[in-house]
Design a protein around this motif. Structure first.
Motif, mmCIF file in Angstrom:
data_model
loop_
_atom_site.group_PDB
_atom_site.id
_atom_site.type_symbol
_atom_site.label_atom_id
_atom_site.label_comp_id
_atom_site.label_asym_id
_atom_site.label_seq_id
_atom_site.Cartn_x
_atom_site.Cartn_y
_atom_site.Cartn_z
ATOM 1 N N PHE A 14 -0.949 -1.470 4.792
ATOM 2 C CA PHE A 14 -0.176 -2.204 3.795
ATOM 3 C C PHE A 14 -1.015 -3.281 3.121
ATOM 4 O O PHE A 14 -0.965 -3.463 1.896
ATOM 5 N N SER A 57 -1.784 -3.180 -0.786
ATOM 6 C CA SER A 57 -1.315 -4.304 -1.607
ATOM 7 C C SER A 57 -2.463 -4.953 -2.362
ATOM 8 O O SER A 57 -2.320 -5.314 -3.545
ATOM 9 N N THR A 73 1.329 1.827 -7.393
ATOM 10 C CA THR A 73 2.539 2.155 -6.639
ATOM 11 C C THR A 73 3.465 0.952 -6.669
ATOM 12 O O THR A 73 2.999 -0.193 -6.685
ATOM 13 N N SER A 74 4.762 1.220 -6.689
ATOM 14 C CA SER A 74 5.744 0.134 -6.634
ATOM 15 C C SER A 74 6.233 -0.088 -5.208
ATOM 16 O O SER A 74 7.072 -0.964 -4.965
ATOM 17 N N ASP A 75 5.701 0.681 -4.264
ATOM 18 C CA ASP A 75 6.188 0.618 -2.883
ATOM 19 C C ASP A 75 5.021 0.685 -1.899
ATOM 20 O O ASP A 75 4.848 1.675 -1.186
ATOM 21 N N PRO A 76 4.205 -0.378 -1.834
ATOM 22 C CA PRO A 76 3.062 -0.366 -0.908
ATOM 23 C C PRO A 76 3.448 -0.107 0.546
ATOM 24 O O PRO A 76 2.744 0.607 1.261
ATOM 25 N N GLN A 77 4.574 -0.680 0.989
ATOM 26 C CA GLN A 77 4.986 -0.479 2.379
ATOM 27 C C GLN A 77 5.372 0.978 2.636
ATOM 28 O O GLN A 77 5.013 1.556 3.670
ATOM 29 N N GLY A 78 6.079 1.577 1.705
ATOM 30 C CA GLY A 78 6.454 2.979 1.865
ATOM 31 C C GLY A 78 5.240 3.883 1.908
ATOM 32 O O GLY A 78 5.183 4.828 2.708
ATOM 33 N N ASP A 110 3.590 3.502 5.273
ATOM 34 C CA ASP A 110 4.344 4.219 6.310
ATOM 35 C C ASP A 110 4.076 5.720 6.248
ATOM 36 O O ASP A 110 3.889 6.373 7.284
ATOM 37 N N ARG A 111 4.055 6.266 5.050
ATOM 38 C CA ARG A 111 3.871 7.710 4.923
ATOM 39 C C ARG A 111 2.451 8.136 5.286
ATOM 40 O O ARG A 111 2.251 9.165 5.942
ATOM 41 N N GLU A 148 -0.470 9.484 -3.774
ATOM 42 C CA GLU A 148 0.460 8.363 -3.598
ATOM 43 C C GLU A 148 0.057 7.153 -4.426
ATOM 44 O O GLU A 148 0.913 6.390 -4.887
#
Length: 214
Positions: A143, A147, A157-162, A165-166, A201
């Motif tokens: 992350f 980030s 990406t608008s979802d670094p945490q997602g 995780d993936r 991603e």
């Protein structure tokens, strides 16, 4: 007073050294026999000390094995943090973290140890917690790098945490295939699969991570 202080310091260093030796021996025995089949007597034999000495430092076998796994987890977490926050741009650091995740071979000792710990954690809350802390730390390092890459404009990406995780879940699954399956994929193939997914991603051109490898 100075001499007494120095003597206490020396004794403490000797205790810490002995504990470190016993933890390393416990790890080697676990790698050979597995967590469920490791006995204090096996560790004593490996270090040529008495079982009583081991119990002086670790009250029970469970305490010894738990301390060993926690020590290994802390070492792995520290290494992941150095890779994630070290030199290089976000592309280079992401590829370093991902490559560290990949088993070095089918007999990678780190993967063998943690696969065993994951299984034991199904019925042991303490071992499960240690495994979860290690997994969470790896996710956090991914992350952080992702980030940083978004902030620098290297990643999209608008979802670094997602994404973290993936990618982490993908690496776990691929790592199990490398370590457990005969035949299965190898280290090089795992790296290629992980890079392809990470590039998709993060809006990167194909081959970006391979070219950034350092």
């Amino acid at each position: 007073m100075v001499r007494a202080s120095e003597a206490r310091s020396s004794r403490q260093e000797q205790v810490e050294q002995r504990r470190a030796e016993l933890l390393e021996a416990a790890k080697q025995v676990v790698l050979e026999r597995g967590l469920s089949h490791t006995r204090v007597a096996d560790v004593a034999s490996a270090t040529r000390v008495s079982g009583g000495l081991i119990h002086y430092h670790f009250a029970t076998k469970d305490v010894l094995l738990t301390e060993m796994l926690r020590h290994e987890a802390e070492r792995d977490i520290a290494k992941a943090r150095r890779l994630a926050t070290g030199t290089g741009d976000a592309l280079q650091r992401l590829d370093r973290v991902m490559r560290e995740f990949v088993p070095s071979s089918r007999n990678d000792q780190t993967w063998v140890l943690w696969i065993d710990a994951w299984g034991a954690g199904l019925r042991d809350e303490t071992l499960r917690t240690i495994s979860e802390e290690l997994d969470a730390a790896w996710n956090e390092m991914l992350f952080i790098v992702i980030s940083d890459g978004v902030a620098s404009g290297d990643f999209t990406t608008s979802d670094p945490q997602g994404v973290a995780d993936r990618i982490s879940a993908l690496l776990d699954g691929l790592g199990l295939r490398v370590t457990l399956q005969r035949p299965g994929i190898n280290r090089k193939q795992m790296q290629e699969h992980a890079r392809v997914i990470a590039e998709l991603e993060l809006g990167l051109k194909a081959g970006s991570l391979a070219n950034a490898a350092t």
